[in-house]
Design a protein around this motif. Structure first.
Motif, PDB file in Angstrom:
ATOM      1  N   VAL A 363      39.289 129.226 -27.439  1.00  0.00           N
ATOM      2  CA  VAL A 363      38.191 128.176 -28.000  1.00  0.00           C
ATOM      3  C   VAL A 363      36.352 128.603 -28.764  1.00  0.00           C
ATOM      4  N   MET A 364      36.285 129.872 -28.644  1.00  0.00           N
ATOM      5  CA  MET A 364      35.574 130.128 -29.820  1.00  0.00           C
ATOM      6  C   MET A 364      35.618 129.572 -31.257  1.00  0.00           C
ATOM      7  N   ARG A 365      37.094 130.035 -31.900  1.00  0.00           N
ATOM      8  CA  ARG A 365      36.846 130.611 -32.351  1.00  0.00           C
ATOM      9  C   ARG A 365      36.751 127.938 -33.236  1.00  0.00           C
ATOM     10  N   LEU A 366      37.606 128.151 -32.104  1.00  0.00           N
ATOM     11  CA  LEU A 366      37.870 126.496 -32.589  1.00  0.00           C
ATOM     12  C   LEU A 366      36.108 125.577 -32.570  1.00  0.00           C
ATOM     13  N   ALA A 367      34.783 126.083 -32.153  1.00  0.00           N
ATOM     14  CA  ALA A 367      33.389 126.135 -31.604  1.00  0.00           C
ATOM     15  C   ALA A 367      33.129 126.574 -32.746  1.00  0.00           C
ATOM     16  N   SER A 368      33.738 127.339 -33.661  1.00  0.00           N
ATOM     17  CA  SER A 368      32.960 127.894 -34.519  1.00  0.00           C
ATOM     18  C   SER A 368      32.525 126.771 -36.409  1.00  0.00           C
ATOM     19  N   LYS A 370      32.945 127.565 -39.156  1.00  0.00           N
ATOM     20  CA  LYS A 370      33.870 128.301 -40.252  1.00  0.00           C
ATOM     21  C   LYS A 370      35.279 127.923 -40.136  1.00  0.00           C
ATOM     22  N   LEU A 371      35.571 126.903 -41.437  1.00  0.00           N
ATOM     23  CA  LEU A 371      37.220 126.247 -41.626  1.00  0.00           C
ATOM     24  C   LEU A 371      37.888 127.663 -41.026  1.00  0.00           C
ATOM     25  N   PRO A 372      38.145 128.825 -41.768  1.00  0.00           N
ATOM     26  CA  PRO A 372      38.951 129.447 -41.603  1.00  0.00           C
ATOM     27  C   PRO A 372      38.880 130.562 -40.433  1.00  0.00           C
ATOM     28  N   THR A 373      37.843 130.264 -39.505  1.00  0.00           N
ATOM     29  CA  THR A 373      37.628 130.520 -38.084  1.00  0.00           C
ATOM     30  C   THR A 373      38.283 129.510 -37.212  1.00  0.00           C
ATOM     31  N   GLN A 374      38.185 128.203 -37.612  1.00  0.00           N
ATOM     32  CA  GLN A 374      38.658 127.432 -36.606  1.00  0.00           C
ATOM     33  C   GLN A 374      40.078 127.133 -36.986  1.00  0.00           C
ATOM     34  N   ARG A 375      40.860 128.117 -38.307  1.00  0.00           N
ATOM     35  CA  ARG A 375      42.244 127.910 -38.306  1.00  0.00           C
ATOM     36  C   ARG A 375      42.417 129.500 -37.905  1.00  0.00           C
ATOM     37  N   ALA A 376      42.188 130.014 -37.405  1.00  0.00           N
ATOM     38  CA  ALA A 376      42.627 131.253 -37.186  1.00  0.00           C
ATOM     39  C   ALA A 376      42.673 131.037 -34.986  1.00  0.00           C
ATOM     40  N   ALA A 377      42.860 130.022 -34.352  1.00  0.00           N
ATOM     41  CA  ALA A 377      42.762 129.066 -33.620  1.00  0.00           C
ATOM     42  C   ALA A 377      43.668 129.176 -33.760  1.00  0.00           C
ATOM     43  N   GLN A 378      44.568 128.990 -34.574  1.00  0.00           N
ATOM     44  CA  GLN A 378      45.938 128.637 -33.801  1.00  0.00           C
ATOM     45  C   GLN A 378      46.566 130.387 -33.857  1.00  0.00           C
ATOM     46  N   THR A 379      46.226 131.294 -33.133  1.00  0.00           N
ATOM     47  CA  THR A 379      47.385 132.275 -33.724  1.00  0.00           C
ATOM     48  C   THR A 379      45.871 132.784 -32.815  1.00  0.00           C
ATOM     49  N   PRO A 380      45.520 132.885 -31.763  1.00  0.00           N
ATOM     50  CA  PRO A 380      44.301 133.856 -30.844  1.00  0.00           C
ATOM     51  C   PRO A 380      43.884 134.484 -30.727  1.00  0.00           C
ATOM     52  N   TYR A 381      45.738 134.986 -30.290  1.00  0.00           N
ATOM     53  CA  TYR A 381      45.881 136.010 -29.167  1.00  0.00           C
ATOM     54  C   TYR A 381      45.761 137.795 -31.055  1.00  0.00           C
ATOM     55  N   LEU A 382      45.544 136.766 -32.143  1.00  0.00           N
ATOM     56  CA  LEU A 382      45.268 137.540 -33.356  1.00  0.00           C
ATOM     57  C   LEU A 382      44.022 138.327 -33.927  1.00  0.00           C
ATOM     58  N   PHE A 383      43.403 138.856 -34.519  1.00  0.00           N
ATOM     59  CA  PHE A 383      42.391 138.982 -34.909  1.00  0.00           C
ATOM     60  C   PHE A 383      42.433 138.125 -35.918  1.00  0.00           C
ATOM     61  N   GLN A 384      41.580 137.806 -36.103  1.00  0.00           N
ATOM     62  CA  GLN A 384      41.361 136.649 -37.444  1.00  0.00           C
ATOM     63  C   GLN A 384      41.553 137.260 -38.929  1.00  0.00           C
ATOM     64  N   GLU A 385      41.604 138.542 -39.802  1.00  0.00           N
ATOM     65  CA  GLU A 385      41.908 140.004 -40.409  1.00  0.00           C
ATOM     66  C   GLU A 385      43.030 140.357 -40.173  1.00  0.00           C
ATOM     67  N   ASN A 386      43.488 140.738 -40.954  1.00  0.00           N
ATOM     68  CA  ASN A 386      44.240 142.357 -40.043  1.00  0.00           C
ATOM     69  C   ASN A 386      44.439 143.375 -41.429  1.00  0.00           C
ATOM     70  N   HIS A 387      44.061 144.001 -41.112  1.00  0.00           N
ATOM     71  CA  HIS A 387      44.033 145.325 -42.617  1.00  0.00           C
ATOM     72  C   HIS A 387      44.410 146.356 -42.013  1.00  0.00           C
ATOM     73  N   GLN A 388      45.037 146.636 -40.747  1.00  0.00           N
ATOM     74  CA  GLN A 388      44.923 147.566 -40.050  1.00  0.00           C
ATOM     75  C   GLN A 388      46.624 148.247 -41.124  1.00  0.00           C
ATOM     76  N   PRO A 389      45.864 149.685 -41.310  1.00  0.00           N
ATOM     77  CA  PRO A 389      47.191 151.403 -42.611  1.00  0.00           C
ATOM     78  C   PRO A 389      48.255 150.730 -41.761  1.00  0.00           C
ATOM     79  N   LEU A 390      49.080 151.494 -41.968  1.00  0.00           N
ATOM     80  CA  LEU A 390      50.663 151.062 -41.491  1.00  0.00           C
ATOM     81  C   LEU A 390      50.925 152.823 -41.171  1.00  0.00           C
ATOM     82  N   GLY A 391      49.751 153.968 -41.651  1.00  0.00           N
ATOM     83  CA  GLY A 391      50.357 155.226 -41.561  1.00  0.00           C
ATOM     84  C   GLY A 391      48.866 155.845 -41.462  1.00  0.00           C
TER      85      GLY A 391
END
Length: 560
Positions: A363-368, A370-391
Motif C-alpha cells: 500500500v505504501m509503495r502504490l501511494a508513492s 515515484k514510478l519505480p516505487t510504484q512498480r516495486a509494489a508488485q513485489t512488496p515482500y522484497l527490498f526495492q533495491e537489493n545490493h546485498q553481498p553474497l560473501g
C-alpha cells in the motif's frame, strides 16, 4: 573595498573602523615625530585618507541597505571622535559630503564594474548567502545559471556564484584580491572541481584559508554553521597562510604551507573528480547497501522483535540489519529478508505477521509519487533495491564523526543485511578491511571527501574510486591482511564495547592503538612509502603524489 552581499553592513563597518584605527596610529606616530613643528590639525581634512566613499556594498533589500548607510556614518563619527581624543583635532563631519556607496539590487544580476572601480587596489570581500543544492529556489537557480553559464554545475552552493562574479570582475585587471566566508562544502567532494577548476584556470591562487570552523550567527535562534574562509590573489608570491582548527569551535592555528590547494590543505593543485570505476586495479567496487522503501514494514525494531520472532514462519526470514548507526554504536536491528532461494511465497499467507507487513509495504509503495516505487509494489515482500553481498564484506558507514582517528568499518558476513546508509565491499580475505582501517584511508577521506556539517561523509565515486593505491606486492598484501586481523583481535579484547566506544579519541585502548600503528606501517608501504611516516601530513603528501602519478596519462590527454 566592496562587499557584494553586505546586508546591514557589518563587514564594511569593521573594515572601515579597523582601517581608521590603523591610520590613527600612523598619525599619532607622525605627531610624535613632528613635535614642535607645523600644526597638523590645520590639515586634518587631508590627513584622513580612509573615506566612506571608498566603501561599496550591494544588498538585495532596501531596509538593510539603509541600515548599512546609516551605520557607516556612525562608525565614521566614532573614528573622528577617537582621532580628536588622541590627536586633539579631527576631520569635520558637516556638511555630509561623503557616504558609503550602497546599491540595492541582486548582486548576481548587476554588473559590478558599473558600481565599483576595477583595479589592483580594489578588494572584494563578504559573507554571501549559503543555499545548498536541494534548497535553492527557482530564481536562485536561474541566478546561478546566469553567472556560471556553460560551467554551471547543479552541485554548487549558491554562495559560489559570488566567487565567479568576483573572478570575472577582475578579468581585465592585472592582479586583484577577493575573499569570502562560505559554507565548508565548497572545499569538499564533488563540488570542488566545479568551483576551483575555473578559478585556477583564470589564474587565481589561494592566498590564505581557514579550514572548517563553527560560526554562530548573531540572528536570534540561529544555529551554528560550518564555514571556511578563503582568500585569492593573482600574480603574487607571498607565502600562503593556512589556518587549522583542532576543534570546530576552537581557535585557529596557523601552520606552514607552500601551496594551499582546493581542499584547503598544503599540497598540489589537484582536483579529484567523480569516477565511476576505481583508479586502482587493487580495489573492487564499493556499493551502497540495499534500499527497503517499505514504510518501515520490512524493518524490525528492538521493540517489535519478540512479536515477529514468536511467529515461526516470519522468524525464518529474520536477519540482522545494519545501517551506519547500528555498526558504529553496536545497536541491534533486524529485517524480514525474503530475497534468498529458501523463500516460499506461500509463507506470506501462512503468517499473520508477514501478511500484515507485506500488505502495508504494498500500500505504501502504490501511494508513492515515484514510478519505480510504484512498480516495486508488485513485489512488496522484497527490498526495492537489493545490493546485498553474497560473501564476507566490509560495512562502511556513510557518515562517521570527524573526531575519529580511523574510519569505523566492520567486517560482516552475508547473513547481515546492509541498509542504504551502509556501503559494502566484498572482502573475502580481509585486505579491504585493512585498507579502510588505516590512517592512509581516513587521511584521504578527510582531504577529498564530503562532510555532513563537519562529520565525514563517505563517497564511493569521489573517495574510494580515486584512492591512489598502486600495485601491491603479495607479501605486503598479506601483511595488510594480518594487520587488519590484529585490529579485530584488539577490538575483541573488549567485546562489550561498540565501535564508537572503541574509537573514542579520549579513550582508545593501548592494544587497539598498537594494532593500528602496526597496520599503518604496512599500509604506508603498500602506498609506496620508502621510509616510516610519522604524521598524516606526510601521508597526504604521498597520497597526492601517487594520485598525480596514476592520473598523469588522463591529465595529459585532457590537455591535448
Amino acid at each position: 573595498m566592496c562587499d557584494p552581499a553586505c546586508g546591514c553592513g557589518n563587514f564594511l563597518i569593521i573594515a572601515y573602523r579597523e582601517l581608521r584605527a590603523l591610520e590613527l596610529k600612523i598619525h599619532e606616530r607622525l605627531q610624535e615625530l613632528n613635535s614642535g613643528g607645523v600644526q597638523l590639525d590645520l590639515m586634518a581634512e587631508d590627513l584622513v585618507r580612509v573615506r566612506l566613499r571608498q566603501f561599496h556594498g550591494i544588498e538585495i533589500e532596501e531596509w538593510p541597505a539603509t541600515i548599512a548607510r546609516t551605520a557607516m556614518f556612525l562608525v565614521e563619527h566614532q573614528a573622528n571622535q577617537a582621532m580628536n581624543l588622541t590627536l586633539g583635532y579631527s576631520k569635520p563631519m558637516l556638511p555630509l559630503q561623503d557616504s558609503a556607496q550602497i546599491t540595492v539590487g541582486n548582486a548576481l544580476r548587476l554588473d559590478w564594474r558599473e558600481l565599483v572601480p576595477a583595479g589592483p587596489n580594489t578588494f572584494i570581500m563578504g559573507n554571501p548567502p549559503f543555499i545548498g543544492q536541494y534548497t535553492k529556489a527557482a530564481d536562485q537557480t536561474e541566478d546561478m545559471k546566469l553567472v556560471w553559464g556553460e560551467l554551471y554545475d547543479g552541485y554548487l552552493d549558491y554562495v559560489t556564484a559570488w566567487f565567479k562574479k568576483a573572478s570575472d570582475f577582475f578579468r581585465p585587471v592585472t592582479g586583484g584580491r577577493f575573499a569570502f566566508v562560505s559554507t565548508n562544502s565548497i572545499a569538499q567532494g564533488q563540488p570542488v572541481p566545479a568551483l576551483f577548476g575555473p578559478l585556477f584556470d583564470a589564474g587565481w591562487r589561494l592566498r590564505f584559508a581557514h579550514q572548517t570552523f563553527a560560526w554562530q550567527s548573531e540572528a536570534p535562534g540561529s544555529a551554528a554553521v560550518h564555514c571556511v574562509i578563503t582568500g585569492y590573489d593573482k600574480h603574487e608570491r607571498s607565502a600562503p597562510q593556512l589556518f587549522i582548527y583542532e576543534k570546530v569551535k576552537g581557535e585557529p592555528q596557523q601552520v606552514p604551507a607552500k601551496q594551499i590547494n582546493a581542499y584547503l590543505v598544503d599540497g598540489p593543485n589537484l582536483l579529484v573528480r567523480k569516477r565511476s570505476k576505481a583508479l586502482s586495479a587493487e580495489l573492487p567496487k564499493v556499493t551502497r547497501g540495499s534500499q527497503a522503501t517499505d514504510g518501515g514494514n520490512l524493518i524490525v525494531e528492538v521493540g517489535e522483535y519478540a512479536e515477529v520472532a514468536a511467529d515461526p514462519t516470519a522468524a525464518k526470514y529474520l536477519r540482522p540489519f545494519r545501517m551506519g548507526k547500528e555498526v558504529v554504536r553496536g545497536l541491534d536491528r533486524w529485517c524480514l529478508w525474503m530475497a534468498d532461494s529458501d523463500f516460499d511465497p506461500r509463507d506470506i499467507g501462512r503468517s499473520p505477521v508477514l501478511k500484515e507487513r507485506v500488505e502495508a509495504a504494498r500500500v505504501m509503495r502504490l501511494a508513492s509519487k515515484k514510478l519505480p516505487t510504484q512498480r516495486a509494489a508488485q513485489t512488496p515482500y522484497l527490498f526495492q533495491e537489493n545490493h546485498q553481498p553474497l560473501g564476507p564484506y566490509v560495512g562502511i558507514p556513510a557518515v562517521v564523526s570527524e573526531t575519529r582517528a580511523f574510519y569505523t568499518v566492520q567486517h560482516l558476513g552475508p547473513e547481515v543485511i546492509a541498509g542504504n546508509k551502509l556501503y559494502t565491499a566484498e572482502d573475502p580475505d580481509g585486505f579491504l578491511f585493512g585498507v579502510f582501517s588505516s590512517s592512509m584511508f581516513i587521511t584521504w577521506q578527510k582531504a577529498v571527501g564530503g562532510r555532513l556539517k563537519s562529520d565525514l561523509n563517505f563517497s564511493n565515486t569521489i573517495v574510494w574510486n580515486n584512492l591512489p593505491l598502486p600495485e601491491v606486492e603479495e607479501t605486503i598484501r598479506q601483511q595488510v591482511i594480518d594487520g587488519g586481523k590484529g585490529v579485530i583481535a584488539a577490538r575483541e579484547l573488549h567485546p562489550e564495547r561498540s565501535l564508537a566506544e572503541h574509537y573514542n579519541p579520549l579513550a582508545m585502548s593501548p592494544a587497539l592503538l598498537k594494532a593500528h600503528a602496526a597496520l599503518d606501517r604496512v599500509v604506508d608501504k603498500a602506498f609506496g612509502a620508502k621510509k616510516p611516516l610519522h604524521s598524516n601530513e606526510e601521508r597526504l603528501a604521498l597520497l597526492f603524489e601517487r594520485y598525480a602519478e596514476m592520473t598523469a596519462a588522463e591529465n595529459e590527454g585532457s590537455r591535448r
